[in-house]
Design an enzyme around this catalytic site. Structure first.
Site, PDB file in Angstrom:
ATOM      1  N   GLY A 209       0.819  -1.223   0.000  1.00  0.00           N
ATOM      2  CA  GLY A 209       0.000   0.000   0.000  1.00  0.00           C
ATOM      3  C   GLY A 209       0.844   1.261   0.000  1.00  0.00           C
ATOM      4  O   GLY A 209       0.355   2.330   0.336  1.00  0.00           O
ATOM      5  N   LYS A 227       9.606  16.793  -3.403  1.00  0.00           N
ATOM      6  CA  LYS A 227      10.186  16.910  -2.055  1.00  0.00           C
ATOM      7  C   LYS A 227      11.441  17.784  -2.088  1.00  0.00           C
ATOM      8  O   LYS A 227      11.656  18.608  -1.197  1.00  0.00           O
ATOM      9  CB  LYS A 227      10.524  15.522  -1.513  1.00  0.00           C
ATOM     10  CG  LYS A 227       9.271  14.762  -1.108  1.00  0.00           C
ATOM     11  CD  LYS A 227       9.591  13.345  -0.711  1.00  0.00           C
ATOM     12  CE  LYS A 227       8.339  12.647  -0.205  1.00  0.00           C
ATOM     13  NZ  LYS A 227       8.433  11.192  -0.255  1.00  0.00           N
TER      14      LYS A 227
END
Ligand SMILES: NC(=O)c1ccc[n+]([C@@H]2O[C@H](COP(=O)([O-])OP(=O)(O)OC[C@H]3O[C@@H](n4cnc5c(N)ncnc54)[C@H](OP(=O)(O)O)[C@@H]3O)[C@@H](O)[C@H]2O)c1
Length: 343
Positions: A209, A227
């Protein structure tokens, strides 16, 4: 004792982890900081919204969320028409924003954070989109209002990068940033070193996940670039968009190349880099082979690392081992306490 009313914009993985952490830490916060709080509003995208000035029981919302049910039954306010309507009516002191990231323009989170700040709420966000696309605007709006917009969890979850430079390292000029900032690609490369094909490794990250159904945002380096942009924009004070970063993902790395690197004592890593070259800022995200004495060599699986070089302290290196929603939630809790605590 000071009482704070808290509201949540987004109640998915991160929102629920934060609810859990607030419940666990409540007594500690009351006893150590003389701060009490209640959650008076929660808004989601497709699962309804609820405001209750007397406080919403978090365990009830978490139960509803786990059963994938709407939270509208907990609403004690007039009908709530939209997320902006919710922000106007929730009368909270602090908003925790954790809605999905939009890499391209940061929306709708940018508009919602703006509304939250305009309504006078301190706003804590886990979302990197608004940092990249609207950091200066949102920070100066917060300043004008005498409140804060903090976003520690937007990069490296709860690791205290932004707060460290904001609070603890005044007058430090950041000269360069290097890091392995995308955990999905790092895990894929680590699995390929164990003999899995690229597709098998992607399937593994999906089974955990941690990657999307369409994993291209990770594999093609977009997440790492976003980022890096957030770190450069805030720490190097140079607003930059992901499109401006020279970017190569890990699609082109074959199992043969992985094995060849291993036989030479090297490992492939997706490296983010930003550094000043005279007046020019050079930025890149690209796969590189690192040798055993590099601090990046031992970064396995979902662990991430960033090395920040400043004019006063040389290189500081931060490693965040096996982050998860619990560490993201802690970054948001720390932002809240750092905003409101007096000691
Ligand atoms: N997961 C992590 O470990 C992690 C780490 C660091 C940062 N982050 C950042 O944290 C944010 C949330 O991540 P997550 O994993 O919690 O996502 P998630 O599980 O998909 O949850 C998103 C939540 O936002 C709600 N939402 C969507 N659109 C909304 C809107 N317009 N107004 C109000 N609520 C809305 C969703 O409601 P519905 O489900 O009803 O649509 C859901 O409750 C993202 O920006 C992510 O990049 C996540």
């Amino acid at each position: 004792m000071t009482n704070y009313k808290l509201a949540f914009l987004g109640f998915g993985n991160v929102g629920q982890a934060l609810a859990d952490l607030l419940s666990k830490k409540k007594n500690e916060i009351v006893n150590n900081y003389d701060i009490n709080f209640s959650v008076t509003g929660i808004a989601t995208g497709r699962h309804g919204m609820a405001i209750d000035p007397n406080g919403i029981e978090l365990s009830k919302v978490c139960d509803l969320a786990k059963r994938d049910e709407t939270i509208t039954s907990l609403n004690r306010n007039n009908e709530l028409l939209s997320a902006k309507d919710f922000i106007q009516k929730c009368r909270a002191d602090v908003m925790f924003e954790s809605i999905p990231v939009n890499y391209e323009n940061g929306q709708p989170a940018v508009d919602l954070i703006r509304s939250s700040l305009e309504a006078g709420l301190h706003t804590v966000s886990a979302n990197k989109g608004p940092v990249v696309h609207a950091y200066q605007e949102l920070t100066s709006l917060a300043k004008t209002k005498g409140i804060k917009y903090y976003f520690e969890s937007a990069v490296m979850d709860g690791a205290p990068i932004f707060g460290l430079f904001r609070e603890t390292l005044p007058a430090a000029t950041v000269l360069s940033i290097h890091g392995v900032l995308n955990s999905t690609t790092n895990l894929i490369l680590s699995r390929m070193e164990k003999g899995e094909s690229f597709d098998q490794a992607i399937a593994y990250t999906r089974s955990l996940g941690i990657s999307e159904t369409d994993p291209s945002g990770d594999i093609d380096g977009w997440d790492a670039a976003v980022k890096l942009c957030a770190l450069v924009t805030v720490l190097m004070k140079k607003p930059i968009t992901p499109q401006e970063i020279s970017r190569t993902g890990i699609r082109g790395i074959t199992l043969d190349e992985i094995r060849k690197a291993q036989s030479e004592g090297l490992r492939w890593k997706l490296i983010c880099e930003a550094k000043w070259d005279g007046n020019q800022l050079k930025t890149s995200v690209s796969p590189e082979k690192v040798e055993i004495n590099s601090p990046f060599y031992r970064i396995d699986g979902t662990t991430s690392i960033v090395q920040i070089e400043s004019d006063v302290l040389g290189r500081l290196t931060f490693i965040e081992e096996n982050p998860g929603t619990h560490t993201t939630a802690y970054g948001m809790l720390a932002d809240f306490l750092n905003i409101v605590r007096k000691n």
